[in-house]
Design a protein around this motif. Structure first.
Motif, PDB file in Angstrom:
ATOM      1  N   HIS A 138       0.827  -1.204   0.000  1.00  0.00           N
ATOM      2  CA  HIS A 138       0.000   0.000   0.000  1.00  0.00           C
ATOM      3  C   HIS A 138       0.867   1.262   0.000  1.00  0.00           C
ATOM      4  O   HIS A 138       0.565   2.232  -0.709  1.00  0.00           O
ATOM      5  CB  HIS A 138      -0.919  -0.004   1.234  1.00  0.00           C
ATOM      6  CG  HIS A 138      -2.021   1.012   1.172  1.00  0.00           C
ATOM      7  ND1 HIS A 138      -3.200   0.792   0.490  1.00  0.00           N
ATOM      8  CD2 HIS A 138      -2.115   2.265   1.692  1.00  0.00           C
ATOM      9  CE1 HIS A 138      -3.979   1.867   0.607  1.00  0.00           C
ATOM     10  NE2 HIS A 138      -3.336   2.773   1.333  1.00  0.00           N
ATOM     11  N   LEU A 139       1.944   1.234   0.782  1.00  0.00           N
ATOM     12  CA  LEU A 139       2.841   2.386   0.820  1.00  0.00           C
ATOM     13  C   LEU A 139       3.482   2.635  -0.542  1.00  0.00           C
ATOM     14  O   LEU A 139       3.551   3.766  -1.020  1.00  0.00           O
ATOM     15  CB  LEU A 139       3.925   2.168   1.881  1.00  0.00           C
ATOM     16  CG  LEU A 139       3.472   2.254   3.339  1.00  0.00           C
ATOM     17  CD1 LEU A 139       4.580   1.769   4.262  1.00  0.00           C
ATOM     18  CD2 LEU A 139       3.074   3.680   3.696  1.00  0.00           C
ATOM     19  N   LEU A 140       3.960   1.570  -1.171  1.00  0.00           N
ATOM     20  CA  LEU A 140       4.622   1.715  -2.465  1.00  0.00           C
ATOM     21  C   LEU A 140       3.653   2.150  -3.562  1.00  0.00           C
ATOM     22  O   LEU A 140       4.013   2.893  -4.473  1.00  0.00           O
ATOM     23  CB  LEU A 140       5.294   0.387  -2.862  1.00  0.00           C
ATOM     24  CG  LEU A 140       6.496  -0.010  -2.000  1.00  0.00           C
ATOM     25  CD1 LEU A 140       6.909  -1.452  -2.292  1.00  0.00           C
ATOM     26  CD2 LEU A 140       7.676   0.926  -2.243  1.00  0.00           C
ATOM     27  N   LYS A 141       2.406   1.688  -3.436  1.00  0.00           N
ATOM     28  CA  LYS A 141       1.405   2.031  -4.447  1.00  0.00           C
ATOM     29  C   LYS A 141       0.994   3.499  -4.362  1.00  0.00           C
ATOM     30  O   LYS A 141       0.709   4.131  -5.379  1.00  0.00           O
ATOM     31  CB  LYS A 141       0.178   1.126  -4.268  1.00  0.00           C
ATOM     32  CG  LYS A 141      -0.915   1.364  -5.298  1.00  0.00           C
ATOM     33  CD  LYS A 141      -2.069   0.380  -5.092  1.00  0.00           C
ATOM     34  CE  LYS A 141      -3.186   0.608  -6.105  1.00  0.00           C
ATOM     35  NZ  LYS A 141      -4.314  -0.325  -5.889  1.00  0.00           N
ATOM     36  N   HIS A 142       0.999   4.036  -3.137  1.00  0.00           N
ATOM     37  CA  HIS A 142       0.445   5.384  -2.945  1.00  0.00           C
ATOM     38  C   HIS A 142       1.498   6.448  -2.612  1.00  0.00           C
ATOM     39  O   HIS A 142       1.151   7.580  -2.334  1.00  0.00           O
ATOM     40  CB  HIS A 142      -0.631   5.351  -1.854  1.00  0.00           C
ATOM     41  CG  HIS A 142      -1.815   4.514  -2.233  1.00  0.00           C
ATOM     42  ND1 HIS A 142      -2.786   4.959  -3.103  1.00  0.00           N
ATOM     43  CD2 HIS A 142      -2.164   3.251  -1.892  1.00  0.00           C
ATOM     44  CE1 HIS A 142      -3.704   4.006  -3.259  1.00  0.00           C
ATOM     45  NE2 HIS A 142      -3.348   2.961  -2.533  1.00  0.00           N
ATOM     46  N   HIS A 143       2.764   6.046  -2.623  1.00  0.00           N
ATOM     47  CA  HIS A 143       3.834   7.041  -2.432  1.00  0.00           C
ATOM     48  C   HIS A 143       4.943   6.705  -3.432  1.00  0.00           C
ATOM     49  O   HIS A 143       5.691   5.748  -3.253  1.00  0.00           O
ATOM     50  CB  HIS A 143       4.367   6.994  -0.998  1.00  0.00           C
ATOM     51  CG  HIS A 143       5.150   8.217  -0.620  1.00  0.00           C
ATOM     52  ND1 HIS A 143       6.285   8.626  -1.306  1.00  0.00           N
ATOM     53  CD2 HIS A 143       4.963   9.135   0.375  1.00  0.00           C
ATOM     54  CE1 HIS A 143       6.761   9.721  -0.746  1.00  0.00           C
ATOM     55  NE2 HIS A 143       5.967  10.059   0.272  1.00  0.00           N
ATOM     56  N   ASP A 144       5.032   7.491  -4.472  1.00  0.00           N
ATOM     57  CA  ASP A 144       5.929   7.176  -5.588  1.00  0.00           C
ATOM     58  C   ASP A 144       7.395   7.059  -5.187  1.00  0.00           C
ATOM     59  O   ASP A 144       8.164   6.340  -5.825  1.00  0.00           O
ATOM     60  CB  ASP A 144       5.800   8.244  -6.684  1.00  0.00           C
ATOM     61  CG  ASP A 144       4.440   8.213  -7.365  1.00  0.00           C
ATOM     62  OD1 ASP A 144       3.767   7.165  -7.248  1.00  0.00           O
ATOM     63  OD2 ASP A 144       4.047   9.216  -7.979  1.00  0.00           O
ATOM     64  N   LEU A 145       7.813   7.772  -4.134  1.00  0.00           N
ATOM     65  CA  LEU A 145       9.228   7.805  -3.784  1.00  0.00           C
ATOM     66  C   LEU A 145       9.590   6.926  -2.590  1.00  0.00           C
ATOM     67  O   LEU A 145      10.759   6.851  -2.211  1.00  0.00           O
ATOM     68  CB  LEU A 145       9.650   9.260  -3.496  1.00  0.00           C
ATOM     69  CG  LEU A 145       9.502  10.237  -4.661  1.00  0.00           C
ATOM     70  CD1 LEU A 145       9.880  11.643  -4.227  1.00  0.00           C
ATOM     71  CD2 LEU A 145      10.352   9.801  -5.844  1.00  0.00           C
ATOM     72  N   ALA A 146       8.600   6.273  -2.009  1.00  0.00           N
ATOM     73  CA  ALA A 146       8.874   5.453  -0.825  1.00  0.00           C
ATOM     74  C   ALA A 146       9.811   4.292  -1.166  1.00  0.00           C
ATOM     75  O   ALA A 146       9.716   3.687  -2.233  1.00  0.00           O
ATOM     76  CB  ALA A 146       7.564   4.915  -0.250  1.00  0.00           C
ATOM     77  N   GLN A 147      10.726   4.018  -0.243  1.00  0.00           N
ATOM     78  CA  GLN A 147      11.606   2.851  -0.356  1.00  0.00           C
ATOM     79  C   GLN A 147      11.359   1.957   0.853  1.00  0.00           C
ATOM     80  O   GLN A 147      11.373   2.438   1.983  1.00  0.00           O
ATOM     81  CB  GLN A 147      13.072   3.277  -0.396  1.00  0.00           C
ATOM     82  CG  GLN A 147      13.417   4.158  -1.596  1.00  0.00           C
ATOM     83  CD  GLN A 147      14.877   4.569  -1.572  1.00  0.00           C
ATOM     84  OE1 GLN A 147      15.758   3.730  -1.429  1.00  0.00           O
ATOM     85  NE2 GLN A 147      15.126   5.862  -1.696  1.00  0.00           N
ATOM     86  N   VAL A 148      11.122   0.670   0.598  1.00  0.00           N
ATOM     87  CA  VAL A 148      10.757  -0.248   1.677  1.00  0.00           C
ATOM     88  C   VAL A 148      11.722  -1.418   1.730  1.00  0.00           C
ATOM     89  O   VAL A 148      11.973  -2.076   0.715  1.00  0.00           O
ATOM     90  CB  VAL A 148       9.312  -0.772   1.487  1.00  0.00           C
ATOM     91  CG1 VAL A 148       8.944  -1.726   2.631  1.00  0.00           C
ATOM     92  CG2 VAL A 148       8.311   0.381   1.428  1.00  0.00           C
ATOM     93  N   ASP A 149      12.290  -1.669   2.905  1.00  0.00           N
ATOM     94  CA  ASP A 149      13.098  -2.866   3.145  1.00  0.00           C
ATOM     95  C   ASP A 149      12.300  -3.785   4.064  1.00  0.00           C
ATOM     96  O   ASP A 149      11.765  -3.338   5.083  1.00  0.00           O
ATOM     97  CB  ASP A 149      14.417  -2.514   3.837  1.00  0.00           C
ATOM     98  CG  ASP A 149      15.300  -1.607   2.987  1.00  0.00           C
ATOM     99  OD1 ASP A 149      15.266  -1.760   1.755  1.00  0.00           O
ATOM    100  OD2 ASP A 149      16.011  -0.764   3.564  1.00  0.00           O
TER     101      ASP A 149
END
Length: 437
Positions: A43-54
């Motif tokens: 959900h974070l990656l879909k709705h925040h274009d610049l988010a990076q998730v590990d």
């Protein structure tokens, strides 16, 4: 945290997430690769274009209890998390022959920590304490024809043990009545139709319930009607019961008081149950002991009374009574920038769809706090670059997703050779050797 929850700074799913950012590129760390972690990350990656998730996981394989959680013949609904089980709190529960549902499910699903459980299946009667879907899963696995199980990804050692099992009768006991069972109609219907197995339900347990459920929500009404119909059927009326060599049944308003030992004290021989009466109605009805007791003979006792989460770290708030991290919409109370999701957020209820929606809600809280300037994103952090350096300094070689793909391919290949979807590797050391660690 297990796959049923996650907790983080700047994120939230049932493990831990620290968020940092270069003003516009938030960095999120998710500890726990179960459904709660993955859905929040998605959900974070879909709705925040610049988010990076590990995403971090303690085992060499991802997906948590999506991989290890429910029954191998239900691959479409594997979705149970939380790292511990609720204890019965009664004398004798540590006797040989008594197992938690979590450990037993982990054993037949190939969870490394449960691979050496080696449950004793030499008795004819098993008692499962609990009236939820996990209890039905276990009953179904104990009584299923081997030909059905051979087509699943159940582990070879579990299949071999079940092939030698003497269990032919399974009782599922609960403290409350038919209107309070927690299993769903799909799982009940599948159990009723299990080939070579006869359901045994006492018609007296359902007296007057047809009227009581007239105004109940449709799922509860249909579920109760199916139980009533099954209770009133004569043996042999269903195709699944033809020449049934095995039986299962539901026992209501019985609360375990003590696991009874054999004469030599070496193992369980039965359970003393307190008979209860119900105060109140519907979901809120409480079971009150009547003073009467009965003993049920059984050599195998499985406690399926619920899962519970464990504290993550002393720095993270935790409600030990409720087994959750105190939170509001996933925002951890008293810890700005820390979030949680999954079972550690709301308690051990629901299946994968519940967890998905819950995780989206938590992710939405993170996004709202980002947009509202509630999170300190002024300091840039390196994410896995920094974590990788720490691991290398400690001599730890992490398993990458491409490493997991090698393990996955090996399991699928082994399964194909045996006519199964996969043959799980249950030894973490074997997994590491496979990828050259």
């Amino acid at each position: 945290m297990g796959p049923g929850g996650a907790c983080w700074r700047g994120g939230g799913a049932g493990a831990r997430r620290w968020l940092s950012s270069r003003a516009s590129a938030p960095r999120v760390c998710v500890v726990g690769s179960g459904p709660a972690g993955f859905y929040t990350a998605q959900h974070l990656l879909k709705h925040h274009d610049l988010a990076q998730v590990d995403i971090y996981e303690k085992l060499p394989v991802p997906f948590g209890l999506v991989r290890f959680g429910v029954a191998p013949d239900h691959p479409e609904v594997k979705s149970y998390g939380a790292e511990d089980n609720r204890i019965l709190g009664i004398p004798g529960e540590n006797l040989p022959g008594v197992y938690s549902a979590r450990a037993f499910v982990g054993w037949y699903n190939g969870l490394p920590e449960n691979r050496d459980l080696n449950p004793d299946l030499s008795c004819e009667t098993a008692l499962i304490l609990g009236h939820g879907n996990v209890a039905l899963d276990i009953a179904r696995i104990l009584l299923s024809p081997l030909d059905l199980l051979r087509k699943t990804d159940i582990t070879d050692c579990s299949l071999a043990a079940l092939a030698c099992s003497k269990v032919k009768r399974v009782w599922l006991a609960g403290r409350r009545g038919p209107l309070q069972v927690a299993f769903t109609i799909k799982e009940l219907r599948e159990m009723i139709n299990l080939p070579g197995t006869q359901p045994v339900l006492n018609p007296a347990d359902f007296t007057g319930l047809e009227n009581a459920v007239k105004d109940a929500p449709r799922p509860r009404k249909r579920l109760t009607e199916l139980m009533i119909k099954t209770a009133l059927q004569k043996p042999g009326e269903m195709a699944a019961q033809a020449a049934a060599a095995r039986q299962w049944g539901l026992k209501f308003q019985r609360s375990p008081q003590e696991v009874l030992p054999t004469a030599d004290g070496r193992r369980a021989r039965g359970v003393r149950m307190a008979l209860t009466r119900l105060e109140g109605s519907g979901e809120s009805a409480k079971a009150i002991p009547t003073g009467d007791v009965e003993e049920l003979e059984c050599g195998l006792v499985l406690s399926s009374i619920g899962y519970r989460s464990l504290p993550l770290d002393p720095a993270v708030p935790f409600d030990t009574q409720r087994g959750i991290i105190p939170n509001s919409m996933g925002r951890v109370e008293g810890a700005p920038g820390l979030y949680c999701s999954g079972w550690v957020k709301r308690g051990p209820t629901g299946v994968i769809i519940t967890t998905m929606n819950d995780s989206f809600d938590t992710a939405q809280s993170v996004l709202e706090d980002l947009r509202g300037g509630m999170l300190d994103v002024s300091v840039s952090r390196e994410g896995f670059g920094a974590v990788g350096s720490i691991l290398r300094s400690r001599g730890v070689r992490p398993v990458s997703f491409s490493d997991w793909e090698k393990i996955d391919a090996a399991e699928v290949a082994r399964g194909k050779a045996a006519g199964k979807p996969r043959e799980k590797i249950v030894d973490p050391q074997e997994m590491l050797q496979l990828i050259g660690h």
